[in-house]
Design a protein around this motif. Structure first.
Motif, mmCIF file in Angstrom:
data_model
loop_
_atom_site.group_PDB
_atom_site.id
_atom_site.type_symbol
_atom_site.label_atom_id
_atom_site.label_comp_id
_atom_site.label_asym_id
_atom_site.label_seq_id
_atom_site.Cartn_x
_atom_site.Cartn_y
_atom_site.Cartn_z
ATOM 1 N N PRO A 1 45.789 59.623 110.734
ATOM 2 C CA PRO A 1 46.661 60.802 110.692
ATOM 3 C C PRO A 1 46.101 61.882 109.773
ATOM 4 N N GLY A 2 46.223 63.129 110.208
ATOM 5 C CA GLY A 2 45.844 64.255 109.364
ATOM 6 C C GLY A 2 44.358 64.491 109.240
ATOM 7 N N ARG A 3 43.549 63.894 110.127
ATOM 8 C CA ARG A 3 42.103 64.071 110.055
ATOM 9 C C ARG A 3 41.565 64.581 111.392
ATOM 10 N N LEU A 4 40.438 65.271 111.325
ATOM 11 C CA LEU A 4 39.772 65.804 112.510
ATOM 12 C C LEU A 4 38.298 65.438 112.444
ATOM 13 N N SER A 5 37.870 64.582 113.349
ATOM 14 C CA SER A 5 36.473 64.183 113.390
ATOM 15 C C SER A 5 35.704 65.048 114.384
ATOM 16 N N SER A 6 34.384 64.921 114.355
ATOM 17 C CA SER A 6 33.554 65.771 115.204
ATOM 18 C C SER A 6 32.309 65.031 115.662
ATOM 19 N N ARG A 7 31.896 65.344 116.875
ATOM 20 C CA ARG A 7 30.602 64.888 117.362
ATOM 21 C C ARG A 7 29.578 65.995 117.164
ATOM 22 N N PRO B 1 37.380 65.318 107.538
ATOM 23 C CA PRO B 1 36.739 64.342 108.421
ATOM 24 C C PRO B 1 37.137 62.916 108.073
ATOM 25 N N ALA B 2 36.531 61.960 108.759
ATOM 26 C CA ALA B 2 36.785 60.544 108.492
ATOM 27 C C ALA B 2 36.586 60.243 107.012
ATOM 28 N N PRO B 3 37.392 59.356 106.429
ATOM 29 C CA PRO B 3 37.351 59.167 104.969
ATOM 30 C C PRO B 3 35.985 58.729 104.453
ATOM 31 N N GLU B 4 35.272 57.867 105.162
ATOM 32 C CA GLU B 4 33.956 57.423 104.700
ATOM 33 C C GLU B 4 32.970 58.591 104.680
ATOM 34 N N PHE B 5 33.056 59.437 105.691
ATOM 35 C CA PHE B 5 32.159 60.593 105.786
ATOM 36 C C PHE B 5 32.535 61.654 104.753
ATOM 37 N N GLU B 6 33.827 61.833 104.534
ATOM 38 C CA GLU B 6 34.286 62.786 103.516
ATOM 39 C C GLU B 6 33.783 62.377 102.140
ATOM 40 N N ALA B 7 33.856 61.080 101.838
ATOM 41 C CA ALA B 7 33.356 60.595 100.544
ATOM 42 C C ALA B 7 31.857 60.827 100.417
ATOM 43 N N TRP B 8 31.131 60.640 101.497
ATOM 44 C CA TRP B 8 29.681 60.892 101.476
ATOM 45 C C TRP B 8 29.381 62.362 101.222
ATOM 46 N N LEU B 9 30.143 63.258 101.861
ATOM 47 C CA LEU B 9 29.941 64.691 101.642
ATOM 48 C C LEU B 9 30.164 65.052 100.180
ATOM 49 N N HIS B 10 31.163 64.433 99.554
ATOM 50 C CA HIS B 10 31.386 64.665 98.126
ATOM 51 C C HIS B 10 30.204 64.155 97.299
ATOM 52 N N ARG B 11 29.715 62.956 97.627
ATOM 53 C CA ARG B 11 28.583 62.399 96.879
ATOM 54 C C ARG B 11 27.344 63.270 96.988
ATOM 55 N N MET B 12 27.178 63.896 98.127
ATOM 56 C CA MET B 12 26.017 64.759 98.355
ATOM 57 C C MET B 12 26.208 66.153 97.776
ATOM 58 N N GLY B 13 27.345 66.422 97.165
ATOM 59 C CA GLY B 13 27.608 67.738 96.599
ATOM 60 C C GLY B 13 27.882 68.804 97.635
ATOM 61 N N PRO C 1 27.422 57.544 106.502
ATOM 62 C CA PRO C 1 28.364 56.614 107.138
ATOM 63 C C PRO C 1 28.862 57.142 108.479
ATOM 64 N N THR C 2 27.973 57.160 109.441
ATOM 65 C CA THR C 2 28.338 57.568 110.795
ATOM 66 C C THR C 2 27.543 56.716 111.764
ATOM 67 N N GLN C 3 27.658 57.031 113.038
ATOM 68 C CA GLN C 3 26.964 56.291 114.074
ATOM 69 C C GLN C 3 26.246 57.287 114.987
ATOM 70 N N SER C 4 25.187 56.834 115.604
ATOM 71 C CA SER C 4 24.461 57.691 116.533
ATOM 72 C C SER C 4 24.578 57.128 117.935
ATOM 73 N N CYS C 5 24.312 57.990 118.899
ATOM 74 C CA CYS C 5 24.369 57.567 120.298
ATOM 75 C C CYS C 5 23.459 58.459 121.122
ATOM 76 N N ILE D 1 29.445 68.193 109.899
ATOM 77 C CA ILE D 1 29.748 67.762 111.260
ATOM 78 C C ILE D 1 29.058 66.427 111.533
ATOM 79 N N GLY D 2 29.666 65.591 112.367
ATOM 80 C CA GLY D 2 29.008 64.366 112.800
ATOM 81 C C GLY D 2 29.665 63.081 112.359
ATOM 82 N N ASP D 3 30.890 63.126 111.850
ATOM 83 C CA ASP D 3 31.521 61.886 111.383
ATOM 84 C C ASP D 3 31.956 60.984 112.540
ATOM 85 N N ALA D 4 32.247 61.565 113.716
ATOM 86 C CA ALA D 4 32.567 60.730 114.875
ATOM 87 C C ALA D 4 31.301 60.108 115.443
#
Length: 465
Positions: free
Chosen positions: A155-161, A425-437, A220-224, A186-189
């Motif tokens: 809830p309350g999140r918007l992911s992106s490809r 974005p997804a919580p794992e990806f949001e945390a990574w964005l914070h870690r990366m500044g 923390p994402t996946q590729s396809c 971009i790219g957490d989905a």
């Protein structure tokens, strides 16, 4: 075969079967006109909707739009139907079901619980008597959460490809578009590319490129690589670093054969990906795409309207427990969705139907250049879908896919939606964005000076790609 009729005003409207009622009740679509099944007048369309509103939901379990004996998707729908989940709404008509969906009683928890008891035809039927705002309201209450390395649909999140397509699959160009998207958050989905060529060697090369990028920066994402499922299976057998198996799917056995698949090969792809055990927070390993008009374009719709046959594809998706599903809503062209009004309606229909059926639904908000639509229309649809709680949206550099030659959303469109509606974005990806500044303390994209070191690292990676 049951014939349906109703008197409206001074005229009796007769419909030869259930699929005729569904087709005539649909909002006007150029594809249904092309197929010769659309309502011949607005009066006939209203008559079909009156019939639908009074039709018991159980009708759709007894009167199949494609016979059980000739279609494996019909067999899947019937055989997987959960009578216990259906029990709480089994006494309702389509109109009563609509009223319940819009009521306070239809909570997120209840919607999730009844999903296995609903068939695609039930959900398509109720959507046909709903306004756009109804579709948005109900979809916004649906919660479908999936996970692999990131968690999608909270809830309350918007992911992106992130879609870094390139006309020749040039690694430099693909890497540049990918890194540009990452700098926008971009790219957490998924980081998902449509390869220009479907051969195993080229696809494996792209899988390796994305996996090295992910590992180097611990993303923390996946590729396809959106190649055919059989190519993905071969890649897995060869030891390629594959995260998600992709496939386009449709709502009839014949249409899926047009894509070169059936349920057995789709399940084989799922099992092959599961055997890799590459997920960290979940094991949803499939990425599936659909779109209104695909079955009609393959002459595999059995006289079923394009929205109902599209919704049947979500039964196929549901069977595969995917991480992501999206409708490429305006991609097939104006022969099937003529203008912005039809594209916007189809996007809201697909999202609503997918979510109510328990599918992790996203949308490629897009159009082709020969459709009667433009980027302002896509702005409208992306805002409506964000309000409706869409799981993810697709973004390409500059909103212009230079390989597939169609218009979608841009990276900064996703950024704007996240800020405007407070949808991180997804919580794992949001945390990574914070870690990366890359995000400041408010969750907004950090100034270039704050993320400069990371930007230089990304650029150096591009140069060495």
């Amino acid at each position: 075969m049951t014939t349906y009729s109703i008197v409206l005003g001074r005229e009796r409207h007769v419909f030869q079967d259930l699929k005729s009622v569904l087709a005539c009740a649909s909002p006007l679509k150029s594809g249904d006109v092309l197929a010769g099944i659309a309502a011949s007048s607005n009066e006939r369309r209203v008559a079909a909707r009156y019939l639908l509103a009074d039709m018991p939901l159980k009708t759709f379990l007894e009167d199949l739009v494609i016979p059980y004996e000739i279609d494996e998707v019909s067999r899947l729908i019937v055989d997987r139907h959960d009578w216990m989940a259906f029990a709480s709404v089994s006494h309702m008509t389509v109109g009563e079901f609509r009223d319940w969906l819009l009521s306070y009683d239809a909570t997120s928890e209840k919607l999730l619980a009844i999903a296995p008891g609903l068939t695609p035809e039930m959900v398509a039927a109720v959507s046909k008597i709903m306004r756009n705002h109804d579709l948005i309201t109900v979809a916004g209450k649906c919660r479908v959460v999936t996970a692999f390395r990131s968690t999608i649909g909270l809830p309350g999140r918007l992911s992106s490809r992130l879609q870094p397509n390139h006309p020749t699959d040039d690694p430099e160009g693909v890497a540049g578009s990918t890194l540009d998207g990452l700098l926008y958050g971009i790219g957490d989905a998924v980081i998902g590319i449509n390869p220009a060529t479907d051969n195993l060697e080229a696809c494996t090369r792209l899988m390796v490129l994305f996996d090295r990028l992910r590992e180097r920066f611990e993303i923390p994402t996946q590729s396809c690589v959106l190649t055919h499922v059989t190519t993905s299976i071969k890649a897995i057998e060869a030891g390629a670093p594959l995260d998600l198996v992709f496939q386009s799917i449709a709502g009839s056995e014949a249409a899926n054969k047009g894509f070169g698949v059936d349920l057995a090969v789709l399940r084989e792809g799922q099992q092959a990906a599961l055997s890799m055990k590459r997920g960290t927070v979940g094991n949803n390993v499939m990425y599936l795409e659909t779109g209104q008009g695909s079955a009609l374009s393959a002459d595999a719709h059995h006289g079923v309207d394009e929205q109902t046959i599209e919704t049947r594809a979500y039964a196929v998706a549901r069977e595969l427990n995917p991480l992501l599903v999206n409708t490429v809503v305006g991609f097939i062209g104006p022969e099937y969705l003529f203008d912005a009004k039809q594209i916007i309606r189809a996007g809201l229909e697909d999202h609503f139907c997918g979510k109510v059926l328990g599918v992790p639904m996203g949308v490629d908000v897009c159009y082709t250049n020969h459709a009667e639509a433009d980027q302002d229309d896509m702005d409208n649809l992306m805002v409506l879908l964000t309000v409706a709680g869409v799981s993810f949206l697709i973004a390409v550099p500059g909103a212009d896919d230079v390989m597939l030659n169609y218009q979608s959303l841009s990276y900064h469109d996703i950024v704007g939606l996240r800020h405007q509606f407070n949808r991180p974005p997804a919580p794992e990806f949001e945390a990574w964005l914070h870690r990366m500044g890359m995000l400041d303390h408010t969750g907004r994209l950090a100034p270039a000076s704050a993320s400069g070191a990371f930007s230089r690292n990304l650029l150096s990676y591009r140069a060495s790609a």
